[in-house]
Design an enzyme around this catalytic site. Structure first.
Site, short mmCIF file in Angstrom:
data_model
loop_
_atom_site.label_atom_id
_atom_site.label_comp_id
_atom_site.label_asym_id
_atom_site.label_seq_id
_atom_site.Cartn_x
_atom_site.Cartn_y
_atom_site.Cartn_z
N GLU B 89 76.94 33.14 9.39
CA GLU B 89 76.23 32.55 8.24
C GLU B 89 76.95 32.82 6.93
O GLU B 89 77.07 31.94 6.08
CB GLU B 89 74.79 33.07 8.17
CG GLU B 89 73.86 32.46 9.20
CD GLU B 89 74.07 33.01 10.59
OE1 GLU B 89 74.70 34.08 10.73
OE2 GLU B 89 73.61 32.38 11.56
N HIS B 159 61.82 33.44 12.88
CA HIS B 159 61.88 31.97 12.95
C HIS B 159 60.72 31.35 12.21
O HIS B 159 60.26 30.27 12.55
CB HIS B 159 61.89 31.50 14.42
CG HIS B 159 63.05 32.02 15.19
ND1 HIS B 159 63.06 33.25 15.79
CD2 HIS B 159 64.27 31.47 15.44
CE1 HIS B 159 64.22 33.45 16.39
NE2 HIS B 159 64.98 32.39 16.18
#
Lengths: 390, 356
Positions: B89, B159
């Protein structure tokens, strides 16, 4: 074990012969040019062919390299003075001792190629086309600065020089992205993505290695190994200090970064390598900084004064080139002294211009946060009357 | 998601879709039935087709990505323009910044907003400040970072999160969250074309749940502009993303149980910069404000709205500003239904405000 830990990294490096200077001039290879042989310890390679054992250079090229290095050293000395005179505040990192890298790299590449580096960036800003006035004024927080005084020492930019970046290692994947853009545009250009031996341990560096190799990006990762990450000897921070091999699946070369001709040769090699679509390459430039990490570091608590003095007297990049030029007979000591004098005048003038430049207007505080015309209605100041309405 | 199919904010016909004055430029367009991930796909395809410098990259995006948003784009536009990255990321963000610094259009995907934190440094220190600290020599206006956000029913800690407030604290960035397919296509194209780096958060529960007739033509919707999606006179309610459907249900309950009451609902759409004018104008009319978001209450974006509104509307306020938010805990798996600002909790707060 203890003894190994105590041994200063640089002394160990010197013992390995990284800096054993150089190359004696031999009979001129071409009219006006001399051939210079490198020593056995100038280069080492990792999964690639050996670098050339010699190079040639003309008088103009040599004098150009000399002038660039002298200008950078004068510039850094001027910054040091201005800092001590409280004209520059905040964070400031000087590259005194490491000038050969900026000078040699610029001599090997074109204006279409890109460079991005960390915070020790003054020399690169100048070799890429930033004026000494812009650089010194930026450090002083003046309007004539390359970022109008809003950034300061770590935040310098010039055409195809993507900064001056203050976050350790953050510029390395950015360099990979720049390389992708070059490849995408088919520009026949590449990017040098630079970092120090300290940043070499950041995770992002390896993420960038991986992406670049995967996509065969025209990027040369250049580790400026000056032996110390801030105040920590490289060997105390890195499991392997063979930085040129740490790309593993990426080929690499170690280069005597105190020999400007070796730097130039290695950067040429890296440029050709990346532009031949072979993907990335790692260069480790073994160098030495004479000063501390920053202005608040005297640079003598984690290494001895004798070590610094030894490096200055045996491995200095400017003295090394001066010896070569004089031995080759391409220029005289007087001619070099004239260059020194001219550089001093140039930097003195830049300091005067920077001092004369006013501080930026308060309205600059609110510019360039967003693209012109797309700003929010207003940005807040400390108190309502300072709010800036677009 | 409960309430999305029946929502009055969902445009089920071409006529409903094109009645929006913000879509006047494409009022003759055909429309196509798309869910929210297909609308993302449409926007990305439009960006690639209209901007040859645009590239898309992220984890698994050339296969379509985990939510299918980039499905078919690599086949259509080439693997050199739509490519997979490693799981990196921080690298993705830094790489995107480099691509954009040269003047390209870089559209990065972070697989979940919860994964953006390794890239936080790159976005906050590099992307947001590139223009400012280079004195405008460089900028990364071409950068858009997409990421799915908000609760999905079973996402648990990593999530489910809504990190908009972290980015809202960063001058130089823009932050956008759409509520529906039509909004998504227009706002995402605007984000991609905006000359500033934009963090674009997509409520993942709506990817399949929200379906609309979406104009086929190329259009954008304004950034920094809220939309009053239901008018009312007694209470202003502000939300964004999938929370709007929860608020719609809460409003229906309130208006049924308190006859005569009418409640105004505003979709903020842009978190940064946010539309102070539309919100304060509404509160000056209604005298009451409720803000709801899934992110934890402390330091959530509701705090910023509440503070600004009390500055602008102090004498007009009839009740304390209500915040209905996630609790100040990590996002729990088993307690999700208790954690999120549910319709009942929102209704309670509406009643508190109206009966104060």
């Amino acid at each position: 074990m203890l003894a190994a830990l105590k041994a200063p990294a640089a002394a160990a490096a010197a013992a390995r012969g990284f800096f054993s200077s150089a190359a004696k001039a031999t009979a001129a290879a071409a009219p006006g040019a001399s051939s210079f042989a490198f020593s056995d310890s100038t280069f080492a390679t990792h999964n690639c062919e050996d670098l050339p054992s010699s190079t040639t250079a003309t008088r103009d090229e040599l004098l150009g390299l000399y002038e660039t290095m002298v200008l950078i050293r004068r510039l850094e000395n001027a910054c040091d003075q201005a800092y001590k005179g409280k004209l520059i505040r905040g964070f400031c990192h000087l590259s005194t001792g490491q000038e050969a890298i900026a000078a040699g790299m610029e001599a090997a590449i074109t204006k279409n190629d890109s460079i991005i580096t960390a915070y020790r960036c003054h020399g690169f800003t100048m070799t890429r086309g930033g004026s000494p006035t812009e650089i010194i004024a930026e450090l002083m927080g003046r309007r004539a600065g390359s970022s109008k005084g809003k950034g300061g020492s770590m935040h310098l930019f010039a055409p195809e020089f993507y900064g001056g970046n203050g976050i350790v290692g953050a510029q390395v994947p950015v360099g990979a992205g720049i390389a992708l853009a070059h490849k995408y545009r088919d520009r026949n250009a590449m990017c040098f993505s630079m970092y120090g031996d300290g940043a070499a341990n950041q995770g992002q560096v390896f993420e960038a290695y991986n992406m670049s190799k995967l996509w065969k990006l025209p990027v040369a990762f250049v580790c400026e190994n000056n032996m110390y990450g801030m105040g920590t000897a490289a060997s105390r921070a890195a499991a392997s200090t063979k930085y040129f091999t740490r790309g593993d699946y990426i080929s690499g070369a170690r280069v005597d970064g105190m020999d400007v001709l070796a730097v130039r040769e290695a950067c040429r090699y890296a440029r050709e390598w990346t532009l031949a679509d072979k993907g990335p390459i790692v260069l480790e430039m073994v160098t030495y900084r004479y000063g501390g990490h920053s202005m608040s570091d005297p640079g003598t608590t984690y290494r001895t004064r004798e070590e610094v003095q030894h490096m200055r007297s045996t491995s200095d990049c400017i003295n090394g080139l001066m010896d070569r030029i004089i031995q080759s007979g391409l220029a005289t000591e007087e001619e070099l002294k004239a260059i020194d004098k001219k550089a001093r005048a140039t930097i003195d003038k830049a300091v005067a211009e920077a001092k004369a430049s006013p501080e930026p207007d308060m309205s600059e505080l609110f510019t360039e946060v967003y693209a012109k015309g797309t700003e929010p209605t207003y940005l807040r100041g400390r108190i309502p009357s300072e709010n800036h309405y677009f | 998601m409960q309430g999305v199919n029946e929502s009055r904010f969902i445009k089920n016909t071409r006529e409903q879709a094109l009645a929006n004055p913000e879509l006047a430029a494409v009022k003759n367009s055909e429309t196509k039935k798309l869910n929210l991930y297909q609308a993302v796909n449409e926007a990305l395809a439009t960006a690639l087709a209209t901007d040859e410098k645009a590239v898309i990259f992220g984890e698994d995006v050339s296969f379509g990505g985990v939510f299918r948003c980039t499905m078919g784009l690599a086949e259509k536009f080439g693997k050199h323009r739509v490519f997979n990255t490693p799981l990196t990321e921080q690298g993705i963000a830094g790489f995107g910044i480099g691509v954009a610094a040269v003047g390209h259009t870089a559209i990065a995907e972070i697989q979940f907003a919860d994964y953006v934190f390794p890239a936080f440094d790159q976005l906050v220190n590099e992307a947001a400040k590139y223009r400012y600290r280079s004195g405008n020599e460089f900028n990364v206006g071409g950068l858009t970072v997409r990421m799915p956000c908000m609760a999905v029913g079973h996402g648990a800690h990593y999530h489910s999160q809504s990190p908009e407030a972290y980015f809202a604290h960063t001058p130089g960035l823009k932050v956008v969250i759409p509520r529906s397919p039509i909004q998504t296509k227009g706002l995402l194209l605007a984000a991609i074309r905006d000359k500033n780096p934009v963090v674009f958060m997509e409520p993942k529960i709506l990817y399949r749940a929200a379906v609309e007739q979406v104009p086929v033509d190329d259009y954008t919707l304004p950034l920094g502009k809220a939309e009053v999606i239901k008018e009312g006179k007694d209470l202003t309610v502000v939300g964004w993303g999938s929370q709007l459907y929860v608020l719609e249900r809460a409003i229906a309950m309130a208006e049924k149980r308190m006859p005569g009451v009418s409640i105004e609902l505003i979709d903020l759409r842009s978190i940064l910069p946010w539309d102070i004018e539309t919100v304060t104008k509404s509160v000056n009319k209604t005298g009451r404000l409720l803000i709801a978001h899934e992110a934890p209450q402390t330091g959530g974006f509701a705090s910023e709205i509440a503070t600004t509104v009390q500055e602008h509307c102090f004498l007009r306020l009839e009740a304390p500003i209500q915040r209905v938010c996630g609790w100040d805990t990590p996002f729990p798996l088993v307690f999700e239904k208790f954690y999120v600002p549910s319709a009942i909790r929102c209704f309670d707060a509406m009643e508190r405000a109206l009966k104060f």
